[in-house]
Design a protein around this motif. Structure first.
Motif, PDB file in Angstrom:
ATOM      1  N   SER A   1      36.138  34.076  15.607  1.00  0.00           N
ATOM      2  CA  SER A   1      36.443  33.351  14.410  1.00  0.00           C
ATOM      3  C   SER A   1      35.817  33.900  13.183  1.00  0.00           C
ATOM      4  O   SER A   1      36.174  33.370  11.984  1.00  0.00           O
ATOM      5  CB  SER A   1      36.324  31.724  14.616  1.00  0.00           C
ATOM      6  OG  SER A   1      35.219  31.555  14.731  1.00  0.00           O
ATOM      7  N   HIS A   2      34.822  34.523  13.255  1.00  0.00           N
ATOM      8  CA  HIS A   2      33.974  34.930  11.931  1.00  0.00           C
ATOM      9  C   HIS A   2      33.980  36.481  12.016  1.00  0.00           C
ATOM     10  O   HIS A   2      33.008  37.090  11.175  1.00  0.00           O
ATOM     11  CB  HIS A   2      32.601  34.376  12.448  1.00  0.00           C
ATOM     12  CG  HIS A   2      32.247  33.033  12.320  1.00  0.00           C
ATOM     13  ND1 HIS A   2      32.316  32.445  13.442  1.00  0.00           N
ATOM     14  CD2 HIS A   2      31.922  32.171  11.332  1.00  0.00           C
ATOM     15  CE1 HIS A   2      32.285  31.082  13.188  1.00  0.00           C
ATOM     16  NE2 HIS A   2      31.904  30.840  11.958  1.00  0.00           N
ATOM     17  N   ILE A   3      35.116  36.910  12.344  1.00  0.00           N
ATOM     18  CA  ILE A   3      35.117  38.717  12.180  1.00  0.00           C
ATOM     19  C   ILE A   3      35.407  38.865  10.605  1.00  0.00           C
ATOM     20  O   ILE A   3      36.204  38.410   9.979  1.00  0.00           O
ATOM     21  CB  ILE A   3      36.314  38.886  12.670  1.00  0.00           C
ATOM     22  CG1 ILE A   3      36.222  38.832  14.545  1.00  0.00           C
ATOM     23  CG2 ILE A   3      36.737  40.389  12.701  1.00  0.00           C
ATOM     24  CD1 ILE A   3      37.472  39.445  15.193  1.00  0.00           C
ATOM     25  N   ASN A   4      34.646  39.651  10.225  1.00  0.00           N
ATOM     26  CA  ASN A   4      34.394  40.080   8.802  1.00  0.00           C
ATOM     27  C   ASN A   4      35.288  41.275   8.595  1.00  0.00           C
ATOM     28  O   ASN A   4      34.808  42.621   9.013  1.00  0.00           O
ATOM     29  CB  ASN A   4      33.011  40.099   8.271  1.00  0.00           C
ATOM     30  CG  ASN A   4      32.881  40.042   6.588  1.00  0.00           C
ATOM     31  OD1 ASN A   4      33.410  40.991   6.202  1.00  0.00           O
ATOM     32  ND2 ASN A   4      32.253  39.278   6.227  1.00  0.00           N
ATOM     33  N   LYS A   5      36.088  41.340   7.655  1.00  0.00           N
ATOM     34  CA  LYS A   5      36.910  42.746   7.354  1.00  0.00           C
ATOM     35  C   LYS A   5      36.910  43.061   5.967  1.00  0.00           C
ATOM     36  O   LYS A   5      37.488  43.955   5.558  1.00  0.00           O
ATOM     37  CB  LYS A   5      38.385  42.301   7.745  1.00  0.00           C
ATOM     38  CG  LYS A   5      38.528  42.036   9.258  1.00  0.00           C
ATOM     39  CD  LYS A   5      40.133  42.042   9.585  1.00  0.00           C
ATOM     40  CE  LYS A   5      40.433  41.778  10.945  1.00  0.00           C
ATOM     41  NZ  LYS A   5      41.873  41.567  11.016  1.00  0.00           N
ATOM     42  N   ILE A   6      36.100  42.190   4.967  1.00  0.00           N
ATOM     43  CA  ILE A   6      36.212  42.498   3.525  1.00  0.00           C
ATOM     44  C   ILE A   6      34.886  42.738   2.943  1.00  0.00           C
ATOM     45  O   ILE A   6      34.541  42.860   1.940  1.00  0.00           O
ATOM     46  CB  ILE A   6      36.596  41.525   2.843  1.00  0.00           C
ATOM     47  CG1 ILE A   6      36.142  40.106   3.335  1.00  0.00           C
ATOM     48  CG2 ILE A   6      38.080  41.363   3.069  1.00  0.00           C
ATOM     49  CD1 ILE A   6      36.790  38.909   2.770  1.00  0.00           C
ATOM     50  N   SER A   7      33.562  42.985   3.877  1.00  0.00           N
ATOM     51  CA  SER A   7      32.294  43.319   3.554  1.00  0.00           C
ATOM     52  C   SER A   7      31.816  42.137   2.453  1.00  0.00           C
ATOM     53  O   SER A   7      30.901  42.572   1.542  1.00  0.00           O
ATOM     54  CB  SER A   7      32.327  44.810   2.618  1.00  0.00           C
ATOM     55  OG  SER A   7      32.652  45.673   3.582  1.00  0.00           O
ATOM     56  N   ILE A   8      32.086  41.001   2.580  1.00  0.00           N
ATOM     57  CA  ILE A   8      31.354  39.832   1.990  1.00  0.00           C
ATOM     58  C   ILE A   8      30.821  38.921   3.115  1.00  0.00           C
ATOM     59  O   ILE A   8      31.478  38.257   3.901  1.00  0.00           O
ATOM     60  CB  ILE A   8      32.542  39.146   1.130  1.00  0.00           C
ATOM     61  CG1 ILE A   8      33.280  40.060   0.083  1.00  0.00           C
ATOM     62  CG2 ILE A   8      31.926  37.982   0.374  1.00  0.00           C
ATOM     63  CD1 ILE A   8      34.511  39.803  -0.578  1.00  0.00           C
ATOM     64  N   TYR A   9      29.733  38.569   2.739  1.00  0.00           N
ATOM     65  CA  TYR A   9      28.792  37.812   3.839  1.00  0.00           C
ATOM     66  C   TYR A   9      28.159  36.675   2.947  1.00  0.00           C
ATOM     67  O   TYR A   9      28.137  36.306   1.988  1.00  0.00           O
ATOM     68  CB  TYR A   9      27.913  38.500   4.573  1.00  0.00           C
ATOM     69  CG  TYR A   9      28.271  40.027   5.043  1.00  0.00           C
ATOM     70  CD1 TYR A   9      28.840  39.993   6.432  1.00  0.00           C
ATOM     71  CD2 TYR A   9      28.318  41.153   4.373  1.00  0.00           C
ATOM     72  CE1 TYR A   9      29.079  41.061   7.003  1.00  0.00           C
ATOM     73  CE2 TYR A   9      28.838  42.091   4.871  1.00  0.00           C
ATOM     74  CZ  TYR A   9      29.258  41.974   6.257  1.00  0.00           C
ATOM     75  OH  TYR A   9      29.677  43.295   6.853  1.00  0.00           O
ATOM     76  N   GLY A  10      28.136  35.523   3.793  1.00  0.00           N
ATOM     77  CA  GLY A  10      27.200  34.517   3.502  1.00  0.00           C
ATOM     78  C   GLY A  10      25.876  34.430   4.341  1.00  0.00           C
ATOM     79  O   GLY A  10      26.012  34.307   5.581  1.00  0.00           O
ATOM     80  N   LEU A  11      24.784  34.729   3.635  1.00  0.00           N
ATOM     81  CA  LEU A  11      23.418  34.595   4.221  1.00  0.00           C
ATOM     82  C   LEU A  11      22.604  33.513   4.473  1.00  0.00           C
ATOM     83  O   LEU A  11      22.489  32.947   3.384  1.00  0.00           O
ATOM     84  CB  LEU A  11      22.610  35.787   3.765  1.00  0.00           C
ATOM     85  CG  LEU A  11      23.417  37.164   3.633  1.00  0.00           C
ATOM     86  CD1 LEU A  11      22.219  38.331   3.305  1.00  0.00           C
ATOM     87  CD2 LEU A  11      23.814  37.723   5.006  1.00  0.00           C
ATOM     88  N   PRO A  12      22.224  33.078   5.520  1.00  0.00           N
ATOM     89  CA  PRO A  12      21.271  31.936   5.401  1.00  0.00           C
ATOM     90  C   PRO A  12      19.787  32.126   5.299  1.00  0.00           C
ATOM     91  O   PRO A  12      19.274  33.033   5.666  1.00  0.00           O
ATOM     92  CB  PRO A  12      21.156  31.387   7.094  1.00  0.00           C
ATOM     93  CG  PRO A  12      21.672  32.995   8.003  1.00  0.00           C
ATOM     94  CD  PRO A  12      22.556  33.708   6.979  1.00  0.00           C
ATOM     95  N   PRO A  46      28.390  34.902  -2.754  1.00  0.00           N
ATOM     96  CA  PRO A  46      29.176  35.832  -1.713  1.00  0.00           C
ATOM     97  C   PRO A  46      28.074  37.138  -1.909  1.00  0.00           C
ATOM     98  O   PRO A  46      28.054  37.668  -2.898  1.00  0.00           O
ATOM     99  CB  PRO A  46      30.515  36.315  -2.142  1.00  0.00           C
ATOM    100  CG  PRO A  46      30.518  35.886  -3.713  1.00  0.00           C
ATOM    101  CD  PRO A  46      29.261  34.961  -4.024  1.00  0.00           C
ATOM    102  N   VAL A  47      27.619  37.790  -0.650  1.00  0.00           N
ATOM    103  CA  VAL A  47      26.790  38.871  -0.699  1.00  0.00           C
ATOM    104  C   VAL A  47      27.919  40.156  -0.638  1.00  0.00           C
ATOM    105  O   VAL A  47      28.440  40.159   0.747  1.00  0.00           O
ATOM    106  CB  VAL A  47      25.710  38.961   0.359  1.00  0.00           C
ATOM    107  CG1 VAL A  47      25.196  39.953   0.258  1.00  0.00           C
ATOM    108  CG2 VAL A  47      24.658  37.592   0.178  1.00  0.00           C
ATOM    109  N   VAL A  48      28.058  40.831  -1.037  1.00  0.00           N
ATOM    110  CA  VAL A  48      28.725  42.091  -1.097  1.00  0.00           C
ATOM    111  C   VAL A  48      27.969  43.018  -0.496  1.00  0.00           C
ATOM    112  O   VAL A  48      26.764  43.582  -1.025  1.00  0.00           O
ATOM    113  CB  VAL A  48      29.429  42.774  -2.433  1.00  0.00           C
ATOM    114  CG1 VAL A  48      30.053  43.896  -2.012  1.00  0.00           C
ATOM    115  CG2 VAL A  48      30.285  41.716  -3.045  1.00  0.00           C
ATOM    116  N   ALA A  49      28.128  43.770   0.840  1.00  0.00           N
ATOM    117  CA  ALA A  49      27.247  44.881   1.649  1.00  0.00           C
ATOM    118  C   ALA A  49      28.099  45.494   2.322  1.00  0.00           C
ATOM    119  O   ALA A  49      28.850  45.075   2.978  1.00  0.00           O
ATOM    120  CB  ALA A  49      26.199  44.003   2.130  1.00  0.00           C
TER     121      ALA A  49
END
Length: 490
Positions: free
Chosen positions: A76-87, A95-98
């Motif tokens: 359910s957390h598959i990332n397809k857009i290179s945008i992340y939330g970092l703890p 939004p972290v773009v990486a």
């Protein structure tokens, strides 16, 4: 549209903390705006060390982090857009773009001009597209001259001055950092009139167009009457257009030989301006017939500054490039194996490399091996319980090679021996790794003379192609087909 911070992280596996921050830049003026816009949901930019650890954890690049974690590894957390939330520090930095390219992680933190709780739709955050544009520009600048660590260090040392020109106060003016390097002596950068909002800068220099076709062939072969072998080709056309002018127009045509396999499931980049409807309706779901569209496939577009994927496609080729047979019989602590590989006569017999990996996971280390190969060289990785059959750059004239032998194993150590949920008991496989340059399995190619460029100057046009193996498995014919084989074709 602005960026709060930019980072370049070099991946260094095996050495704590598995990476180093090679460059970082923060924009205090943008950070003050973030405090005002985000209000109570504001999360400050962390120190480089904290950001490094959080990002490597998210990318699963930490050596001591191999366990499944629901918050990161769940489907359910598959990332397809290179945008992340970092703890970070008990809060989420978003939004972290990486993205990761060639051992370097490129990352930025765009400004969100509203509260972060609840999280606004990504499409409403204009700084995300600008952040990607900036990171792609930095990637192109570093890769254009990077031949060794010294040149990489030189390019990194130029970044602070270049970003002053290209991205002052966190606002991107020109994603082509080479322009900023050429104009470093100018006091300011004057934007061109009527600049499109989606194109942050323009190119200045020698015009050139580079086109690369990469096809990846996937295959599952069982040598069973009740289980059908499967194979598929997935292709990508990558373009880099260095052309002067605000809106240059380019048309690239993909062609097939007379007996080439038609392209299907075509997906194009948003910069493509028009398409033949027959190209979009060709689907691998439908049965093949004589009316299948076989080209030429024309793609008119206005290119962005960075490298981009012009299109993706699939194709149902008549046969896989290498046909294989694998049989394994288990006798107590020994295994008797036979492998036969045959290169199809229509395939170019000129590899950049070709290897067959034969793993024996979920067993003890290899203690003894007796074998015979008709061609190539066999290497044994005892602790990894792996055989690597190096075939080299060509198959023999017969196009067929074989390997037979007996493998003996020692006692299994659960702490050190590799484990695989699929490769259990007789459900074993051979995985092929190969690459063929200047060749595609579909026959798809770009005629350099057919590339049309409507703009100033006559560009230098280069086109290349290659075929790469991807999930290319030959299963033990004596074992039942694994129930998970379909997922390997995704």
């Amino acid at each position: 549209m602005a960026q709060r911070a930019v980072w370049l992280i070099r991946q260094e596996p095996g050495t704590p903390p598995c990476g180093t921050v090679r460059f970082s830049r923060r924009y205090p003026t943008v950070e003050k705006r973030a405090k005002v816009f985000n209000g109570a949901s504001y999360v400050p930019v962390p120190e480089d060390s904290l950001f490094l650890k959080a990002l490597l954890f998210e990318f699963r690049l930490l050596d001591d982090d191999k366990d499944f974690m629901e918050s990161r590894d769940s489907c359910s957390h598959i990332n397809k857009i290179s945008i992340y939330g970092l703890p970070v520090g008990g809060q989420e930095l978003w939004p972290v773009v990486a993205f990761l390219r060639n051992g370097m992680i490129y990352a930025s933190l765009p400004l969100v001009e509203q509260t972060l709780s609840p999280a606004p739709p990504i499409i409403s955050i204009s700084g995300i597209s600008q952040g990607l544009e900036l990171l792609f520009g930095i990637q192109d600048f570093l890769s254009s001259g990077q031949k060794n660590d010294t040149e990489l260090h030189t390019r990194l040392s130029q970044l602070p001055d270049l970003l002053l020109q290209a991205c002052p106060f966190g606002t991107l003016l020109d994603a082509n950092l080479q322009n900023s390097l050429d104009n470093i002596n100018f006091a300011s950068v004057t934007p061109l009139p009527k600049q499109p909002a989606w194109k942050a800068g323009t190119y200045k220099g020698k015009p050139q167009v580079s086109i690369s076709i990469t096809e990846k062939v996937k295959s599952m072969q069982y040598d069973k009457q009740d289980v059908a072998d499967t194979w598929q080709v997935v292709g990508a056309v990558i373009c880099k257009c260095d052309l002067e002018g605000i809106m240059p127009n380019v048309t690239v045509s993909l062609s097939l030989p007379t007996n080439g396999s038609p392209l299907q499931d075509i997906l194009v980049h948003p910069c493509v301006t028009s398409l033949d409807s027959a190209m979009l309706t060709a689907s691998s779901i439908d049965a093949m017939d004589d009316s299948a569209f076989s080209g030429p496939y024309k793609f008119p577009f206005t290119p962005p500054l960075e490298s981009f994927n012009l299109c993706y496609y699939t194709s149902q080729v008549p046969v896989p490039p290498i046909l294989g047979f694998y049989q394994m019989k288990e006798e107590e602590v020994q295994l008797k194996l036979t492998v036969t590989l045959k290169l199809h006569e229509s395939v170019k017999n000129n590899f950049e490399f070709c290897e067959a990996h034969i793993p024996f996971y979920n067993r003890g280390p290899i203690t003894h091996l007796e074998y015979k190969v008709s061609f190539g060289q066999l290497d044994v990785f005892r602790e990894k319980s792996l055989l690597v059959w190096t075939i080299g750059q060509k198959f023999p004239k017969s196009m067929e090679i074989s390997l037979s032998g007996t493998v003996t194993f020692g006692s299994k150590s659960h702490d050190k021996q590799p484990f695989d949920h699929i490769c259990i008991g007789t459900t074993a496989y051979v995985k092929l790794h190969f690459r063929i340059l200047d060749y595609t399995l579909t026959g798809c190619y770009v005629d350099q003379h057919s590339v049309q460029v409507f703009g100033s100057g006559k560009p230098k046009i280069s086109a290349r192609r290659k075929l790469i193996s991807s999930d290319y498995y030959i299963w033990n014919s004596k074992a039942p087909a694994p129930v998970t084989y379909g997922s390997l074709l995704l």
